[in-house]
Design an enzyme around this catalytic site. Structure first.
Site, short mmCIF file in Angstrom:
data_model
loop_
_atom_site.label_atom_id
_atom_site.label_comp_id
_atom_site.label_asym_id
_atom_site.label_seq_id
_atom_site.Cartn_x
_atom_site.Cartn_y
_atom_site.Cartn_z
N GLY A 87 -0.42 -1.87 5.11
CA GLY A 87 0.03 -1.69 3.55
C GLY A 87 -1.56 -2.48 2.71
CG LEU A 88 0.10 -5.96 1.99
CD1 LEU A 88 0.03 -7.49 3.32
CD2 LEU A 88 0.50 -6.65 0.51
CB CYS A 89 -5.35 -1.49 2.13
SG CYS A 89 -4.28 0.06 2.33
N GLY A 90 -3.95 -1.52 -1.29
CA GLY A 90 -4.11 -1.46 -2.88
C GLY A 90 -3.74 0.61 -2.89
CG PHE A 92 -6.63 3.35 2.04
CD1 PHE A 92 -8.62 4.24 1.97
CD2 PHE A 92 -6.06 3.85 3.54
CE1 PHE A 92 -8.67 4.46 3.59
CE2 PHE A 92 -6.93 4.29 4.72
CZ PHE A 92 -7.81 4.50 4.61
#
Length: 291
Positions: A87-90, A92
């Site tokens: 995760g940690l990709c908005g 996406f």
């Protein structure tokens, strides 16, 4: 009201978070450069394969190769979903999963209800999402982007073509993020099988002599084309993921900077209030002694 100690603790925590997000942004930027290079390098080869296949298809009866000819009725479908492992990709993963849900539930809702729709999930996020909701997942490739390899794309393409040739599915759709720019990935739901008629309309060019026959060449090109297309889509998705992560971490770093500014203002105000209170107490004590 928070005390000075509470504000100091929070400032320290936000500063540590800002350092982490800034480091993650730099790592994502480095990975993006490599992923973008691989995606861009794969595009010309994939495009040329499609062009050659289209040119040859104009010279033969496409019904001789089932992968080039569509079917009148879609009685089974396969959806290949490409997401990220982390995760940690908005938005996406959230955005591409919504597209996959729309394809599965709206476009092929009847097939899904009848149990004639299956999925292949490349990437942990999509695999976990659809597995927990009871969808039929034929194969899963969690953590595939930890060590991205062409053999995985080849395996996915071979599975899809085998199911299509056996008549288990009549449509194969790939849902993925196509990398266009850092700020604008494009959500795609492309038909992998049957190979679309647009690809069969390539420029025939001059009058070439083919050795061996066009039919024999097509038989060799079709598997290469499918492998290359799946590989290109995985590379595009990987580049789009790194771009999304870099953007998300940049935004998080800027938000932390703004939060630190607000906390520092609050800290200074609380400190000034404490000093003013102490001075008032001292002045009040001095007046009491004089009286």
């Amino acid at each position: 009201m928070p005390t000075l100690k509470d504000i100091r603790v929070r400032i320290k925590g936000v500063t540590s978070t800002q350092q982490v997000t800034k480091a993650m942004k730099m790592v994502a930027a480095a990975k993006l450069r490599r992923a973008q290079e691989r995606a861009v390098m794969a595009r010309p080869y994939a495009a040329k394969l499609s062009e050659m296949l289209g040119s040859l298809s104009a010279k033969v009866d496409t019904s001789e190769n089932p992968l080039l000819s569509g079917r009148s009725e879609v009685r089974g479908a396969l959806v290949i979903l490409i997401t990220s492992d982390r995760g940690l990709c908005g938005g996406f993963n959230t955005n591409i999963i919504k597209v996959a849900q729309r394809v599965v539930n709206n476009e092929y809702g009847e097939l899904n209800a009848a149990g004639r729709l299956s999925m292949i999930c490349a990437g942990t996020r999509g695999f976990d999402f659809f597995r927990k909701r009871g969808y039929t997942i034929l194969k899963g490739y969690p953590s595939v982007f930890q060590n991205l390899d062409f053999s995985t794309a080849q395996e996915i393409a071979e599975t899809a073509s085998s199911m299509y040739l056996k008549g288990e599915v009549d449509k194969v759709v790939v849902v993925y993020n196509e990398f266009k720019s850092v700020l604008a990935p494009v959500l795609k739901a492309e038909t992998l099988l049957p190979i679309s008629s647009e690809e069969n309309e390539g420029d025939t060019g001059g009058d070439y002599i083919y050795e061996p026959s066009p039919s024999a060449i097509i038989s060799e090109l079709v598997p290469k084309h499918l492998n290359t297309q799946v590989w290109r889509m995985m590379l595009e998705s990987n580049a789009a993921e790194q771009a999304a992560r870099m953007t998300a971490m940049d935004s998080a770093t800027e938000n932390a900077k703004e939060l630190l500014r607000t906390l520092n203002i609050s800290y200074n105000r609380a400190r000034q209030a404490a000093i003013t209170k102490e001075l008032s107490e001292i002045v009040g004590g001095a007046d009491a002694l004089q009286n």
